[in-house]
Design an enzyme around this catalytic site. Structure first.
Site, PDB file in Angstrom:
ATOM      1  N   GLY A 122       0.865  -1.184   0.000  1.00 38.48           N
ATOM      2  CA  GLY A 122       0.000   0.000   0.000  1.00 38.48           C
ATOM      3  C   GLY A 122       0.895   1.224   0.000  1.00 38.48           C
ATOM      4  N   PRO A 123       0.328   2.381  -0.291  1.00 40.77           N
ATOM      5  CG  PRO A 123      -1.161   4.144  -0.453  1.00 40.77           C
ATOM      6  CD  PRO A 123      -1.089   2.661  -0.536  1.00 40.77           C
ATOM      7  CB  SER A 124       4.847   5.897   1.644  1.00 39.42           C
ATOM      8  OG  SER A 124       5.501   6.389   2.768  1.00 39.42           O
ATOM      9  N   GLY A 125       2.608   5.615   4.216  1.00 38.81           N
ATOM     10  CA  GLY A 125       1.825   6.397   5.156  1.00 38.81           C
ATOM     11  C   GLY A 125       0.410   5.887   5.355  1.00 38.81           C
ATOM     12  NE  ARG A 184       6.038   7.786   8.463  1.00 39.56           N
ATOM     13  CZ  ARG A 184       6.107   6.879   7.508  1.00 39.56           C
ATOM     14  NH1 ARG A 184       5.499   5.719   7.648  1.00 39.56           N
ATOM     15  NH2 ARG A 184       6.772   7.128   6.391  1.00 39.56           N
ATOM     16  NE  ARG A 237       9.043   8.046   1.878  1.00 37.75           N
ATOM     17  CZ  ARG A 237       9.285   6.901   2.522  1.00 37.75           C
ATOM     18  NH1 ARG A 237       8.298   6.230   3.045  1.00 37.75           N
ATOM     19  NH2 ARG A 237      10.516   6.444   2.667  1.00 37.75           N
ATOM     20  N   GLY A 256       2.608  -0.487   8.471  1.00 35.02           N
ATOM     21  CA  GLY A 256       3.448  -0.801   9.630  1.00 35.02           C
ATOM     22  C   GLY A 256       2.648  -0.830  10.919  1.00 35.02           C
ATOM     23  CG  ASN A 301      -5.679   2.065   8.148  1.00 41.98           C
ATOM     24  OD1 ASN A 301      -6.511   2.012   9.055  1.00 41.98           O
ATOM     25  ND2 ASN A 301      -4.401   2.363   8.348  1.00 41.98           N
ATOM     26  CG  ASP A 302     -12.105   5.954   7.331  1.00 45.75           C
ATOM     27  OD1 ASP A 302     -11.481   6.793   8.001  1.00 45.75           O
ATOM     28  OD2 ASP A 302     -13.216   6.191   6.822  1.00 45.75           O
ATOM     29  NE  ARG A 338      10.915   6.777   8.177  1.00 47.23           N
ATOM     30  CZ  ARG A 338      10.014   5.974   7.619  1.00 47.23           C
ATOM     31  NH1 ARG A 338       9.406   5.048   8.349  1.00 47.23           N
ATOM     32  NH2 ARG A 338       9.711   6.093   6.355  1.00 47.23           N
ATOM     33  N   GLY A 391      -0.535   3.123   6.689  1.00 43.33           N
ATOM     34  CA  GLY A 391      -0.713   2.449   7.982  1.00 43.33           C
ATOM     35  C   GLY A 391      -0.344   0.968   7.978  1.00 43.33           C
TER      36      GLY A 391
END
Ligand code: ATP
Ligand SMILES: Nc1nc2c(ncn2[C@@H]2O[C@H](COP(=O)(O)O)[C@@H](O)[C@H]2O)c(=O)[nH]1
Length: 388
Positions: free
Chosen positions: A144-147, A270, A281, A151, A303-304, A177, A149
């Site tokens: 899924g796209p970065s950010g 984030r 991104r 992880g 992922n809402d 990071r 969720g």
């Protein structure tokens, strides 16, 4: 196949090997299996219960010994009883005095994975994989796209089901990071090193993502499957496509954001990327969200609300019921300390106990149907059927 393939119950193979000048230098018990004119000789080069099994190859046509590249975690020599040919691409090894989860290992000599690695590495290649009764737990690929969720959802699964799931720790050339730990979140590496390792065939998949190299090493997947846990991969869509094309039979899940604006907000909140990196991104996210619609994925989750998305993820993984995809757990036995191996009329492999004492949980006879085994290195060989 006919005469070209012989199993190692055959004493004549040992005679053949002696006649060829046995150079294998193995200590103690060794097994020999002939496949299309090549003798696969398996044994330990050092004494001791924990010494790993090594593989040497004698090519009858050239009269030469070859040292193949051996991939996968090697079983140790103390308990591996014997090698049995399953098909012309893999040999089954059975361990004495071992649990249902640990008793079978496959040595692949000509599987799709081995052929791919031969092309990459040149020369002879063999690969070990552990056997699984029934379907076994399929790895899970989350993209899924970065950010979005990914992880966050994976961390929840790992925290709630620590003995079920294991995370495949990727390699990356991006800088760590704050709070990221080498070997836990990623194996942080130099680009040159990673490029060399990719050429050496150490990666199952790799891709240039947002300007850095990322990749799943064969070892990362094996580190998880060796523990009997279900492997979770957090990889981008390019990586998912490569895994789909590989021998790994996985479940592919795409996580979508509720909206592009919300995705941007999550990435910014984030606070781990510079503005330039966020822009990059977000540009890639548009493409990835489109690719997520293309049928590559078995499931798409939005992922809402985090808790609802997590509940849906658990549901599709069968974690909300008692049902489990790991049928191995339902077959519980130990192999005898000593046994003979034969074939029955249906070509099943029959393990007959030679133990003098009868013990609970150790059957006198174990019958293995290997006709539907599939998958394999890097990961588990699934589809073994056992009756006791
Ligand atoms: N459902 C949600 N609602 C609001 N915030 C969320 C939700 N899910 C995750 N987040 C937050 O969004 C941010 C990005 O999440 P996360 O780091 O898990 O994304 P990711 O998909 O793994 O990103 P990357 O691919 O860059 O590693 C985090 O700060 C996380 O706390
Ligand atoms: N193809 C692969 N993609 C990977 C791998 N490990 C992570 N990723 C993906 O990279 C992006 C960015 O991750 P970040 O940690 O820098 O935010 C994200 O989409 C991951 O899914 C990999 O081994 N192979």
């Amino acid at each position: 196949m006919g005469q070209e393939i012989q199993e190692n119950f055959s004493a004549s193979l040992h005679e053949t090997l002696s006649a060829c000048g046995d150079d294998s230098d193995f200590k103690g018990h060794k097994t020999i299996t002939e496949i299309f004119g090549k003798l696969y000789v398996v044994g330990a080069t050092s004494e001791g219960a924990e010494s790993p099994l090594d593989v040497k190859l004698f090519d009858k046509a050239t009269g030469k010994w070859l040292a193949p590249t051996i991939l996968g975690k090697k079983p140790n020599s103390s308990t591996v009883h014997s090698g049995v040919l399953v098909t012309n691409d893999r040999i089954l090894f059975l361990k004495a005095d071992s649990s249902a989860n640990e008793f079978s290992y496959f040595l692949e000599v000509d599987s799709k994975f081995v052929r791919e690695r031969k092309d990459l590495l040149g020369g002879e290649v063999v690969a070990w994989s552990k056997g699984s009764i029934g379907d076994g737990p399929k790895p899970i690929v989350i993209s899924g796209p970065s950010g979005v969720g990914k992880g966050t959802l994976i961390n929840k699964l790992m925290k709630d089901f620590p003995s079920t799931f294991g995370f495949s720790v990727s390699h990356t050339t991006r800088a760590p990071r704050e709070k990221e730990v080498n070997g836990i979140h990623y194996h942080f590496t130099e680009r040159e090193v990673m490029e060399t390792e990719i050429k050496e065939g150490k990666f199952l998949e790799s891709a240039l993502v947002h300007g850095n190299l990322y990749g799943t090493s064969v070892e990362a997947v094996e580190a998880v499957t060796d523990t009997g846990k279900r492997c979770i991969l957090d990889i981008d869509v390019q990586g998912a496509r490569s895994v789909r094309a590989s021998t790994i039979e996985a479940i592919f899940i795409f996580i979508r954001p509720p909206s592009f604006e919300e995705l941007e907000k999550r990435l910014r909140d984030r606070g781990t990327e510079t503005e330039e990196q966020i822009q990059k991104r977000l540009r890639n996210a548009r493409k990835e969200i489109e690719e997520g619609k293309e049928g590559l994925f078995d499931h798409v989750l939005v992922n809402d609300d985090l808790e609802s998305c997590y509940a849906n993820l658990k549901k599709l993984l069968g974690l909300d019921s008692m049902e489990t995809s790991n049928k191995a757990a339902s077959v519980d036995f130990r192999t005898p300390s000593s046994f003979t191996i034969s074939r029955d009329a249906e070509n099943n492999i029959v393990i007959d106990s030679q133990d003098t004492e009868t013990k609970d949980g150790i059957p006198k006879k174990i019958v293995l149907d290997v006709s539907s085994v599939r998958g394999g290195a890097p990961g588990r060989t699934r589809g073994l059927t056992v009756s006791i």
